[in-house]
Design a protein around this motif. Structure first.
Motif, short mmCIF file in Angstrom:
data_model
loop_
_atom_site.label_atom_id
_atom_site.label_comp_id
_atom_site.label_asym_id
_atom_site.label_seq_id
_atom_site.Cartn_x
_atom_site.Cartn_y
_atom_site.Cartn_z
N GLU A 1 0.82 -1.21 0.00
CA GLU A 1 0.00 0.00 0.00
C GLU A 1 0.86 1.26 0.00
OE1 GLU A 1 -2.57 -0.48 3.37
OE2 GLU A 1 -3.96 -1.77 2.28
N GLN A 2 2.06 1.18 0.56
CA GLN A 2 2.97 2.32 0.58
C GLN A 2 3.69 2.50 -0.75
OE1 GLN A 2 5.51 1.43 3.89
NE2 GLN A 2 3.92 1.82 5.41
N GLY A 3 3.45 1.60 -1.71
CA GLY A 3 4.05 1.72 -3.03
C GLY A 3 5.50 1.29 -3.07
N ARG A 4 5.90 0.40 -2.17
CA ARG A 4 7.30 -0.02 -2.10
C ARG A 4 7.56 -1.36 -2.78
NH1 ARG A 4 7.88 0.67 4.15
NH2 ARG A 4 9.35 -1.01 3.82
N ILE A 5 6.56 -1.88 -3.52
CA ILE A 5 6.73 -3.15 -4.23
C ILE A 5 6.36 -2.96 -5.69
CG2 ILE A 5 6.02 -5.56 -4.42
CD1 ILE A 5 5.34 -5.52 -1.46
N GLY B 1 8.17 -4.31 -12.96
CA GLY B 1 8.34 -2.90 -13.27
C GLY B 1 7.13 -2.02 -13.00
N SER B 2 5.99 -2.61 -12.66
CA SER B 2 4.77 -1.83 -12.39
C SER B 2 4.44 -1.88 -10.90
CB SER B 2 3.58 -2.41 -13.16
OG SER B 2 3.84 -2.42 -14.53
N GLN B 3 3.82 -0.81 -10.42
CA GLN B 3 3.40 -0.74 -9.01
C GLN B 3 2.47 -1.91 -8.73
OE1 GLN B 3 4.81 2.09 -7.68
NE2 GLN B 3 4.44 1.13 -5.74
N ALA B 4 2.64 -2.58 -7.59
CA ALA B 4 1.83 -3.74 -7.26
C ALA B 4 1.02 -3.52 -6.00
CB ALA B 4 2.73 -4.97 -7.09
N LYS B 5 -0.21 -4.04 -6.01
CA LYS B 5 -1.06 -4.02 -4.83
C LYS B 5 -0.93 -5.38 -4.14
CE LYS B 5 -4.65 -1.02 -6.73
NZ LYS B 5 -6.07 -0.95 -7.06
N ALA B 6 -1.40 -5.46 -2.89
CA ALA B 6 -1.33 -6.71 -2.14
C ALA B 6 -2.13 -7.81 -2.82
CB ALA B 6 -1.85 -6.50 -0.73
N SER B 7 -3.19 -7.45 -3.56
CA SER B 7 -4.05 -8.44 -4.19
C SER B 7 -3.59 -8.84 -5.59
CB SER B 7 -5.48 -7.90 -4.28
OG SER B 7 -5.49 -6.71 -5.05
N THR C 1 10.41 -6.27 -7.12
CA THR C 1 11.37 -5.34 -6.55
C THR C 1 10.76 -4.78 -5.29
OG1 THR C 1 12.17 -4.79 -8.76
CG2 THR C 1 12.79 -3.30 -6.98
N ILE C 2 11.41 -5.01 -4.16
CA ILE C 2 10.89 -4.60 -2.86
C ILE C 2 11.87 -3.64 -2.21
CG2 ILE C 2 10.02 -5.41 -0.63
CD1 ILE C 2 9.98 -8.26 -2.00
N GLN D 1 16.60 1.41 3.27
CA GLN D 1 17.64 1.88 2.35
C GLN D 1 18.09 0.80 1.36
OE1 GLN D 1 18.55 5.11 2.39
NE2 GLN D 1 17.06 5.37 4.02
N LYS D 2 17.41 -0.36 1.37
CA LYS D 2 17.83 -1.48 0.52
C LYS D 2 16.75 -1.79 -0.52
CE LYS D 2 17.97 -5.72 2.18
NZ LYS D 2 18.37 -6.93 2.90
N LEU D 3 17.19 -2.04 -1.74
CA LEU D 3 16.29 -2.42 -2.84
C LEU D 3 16.63 -3.86 -3.21
CD1 LEU D 3 14.16 -0.71 -4.24
CD2 LEU D 3 15.79 -0.29 -6.06
N LEU D 4 15.64 -4.76 -3.08
CA LEU D 4 15.85 -6.17 -3.34
C LEU D 4 15.02 -6.59 -4.54
CD1 LEU D 4 17.09 -8.85 -2.20
CD2 LEU D 4 14.94 -9.16 -0.99
N THR D 5 15.67 -7.20 -5.53
CA THR D 5 14.97 -7.69 -6.72
C THR D 5 15.07 -9.22 -6.72
OG1 THR D 5 15.58 -5.71 -7.93
CG2 THR D 5 14.82 -7.57 -9.23
#
Length: 87
Positions: free
Chosen positions: A24-28, A32-38, A48-49, A53-57
């Protein structure tokens, strides 16, 4: 499988409610597209999460309903891990 459920089962995020909040915070991002929990996740998808300070793909390898703790990391492959510098 729902994104929040996959994150919990794969143990990338400990709790499903926390996975939902992060989405919901837009961090996933999913492929390449913004993802919702559903959002539905499939094998071969790339997530990509952002953890602070860390970006994990990671690439999704497999989807299963029940996984033992020591087998959870087999559900995904870490593609890239990088630090994010915020100014």
């Amino acid at each position: 499988m729902r994104l929040d459920k996959f994150l919990k089962i794969s143990r990338l995020i400990k709790r499903r409610t926390l996975a939902k909040e992060v989405a919901e915070q837009g961090r996933i991002k999913l492929n390449g597209s913004q993802a919702k929990a559903s959002t539905n996740v499939s094998a071969g998808d790339e997530l990509t999460i952002q953890f602070g300070q860390k970006l994990l793909t990671v690439r999704v390898n497999d989807l299963r309903e029940n996984v033992k703790k020591d087998e959870a990391s087999s559900l995904y492959t870490i593609v890239k891990e990088e630090q994010v510098n915020r100014e």
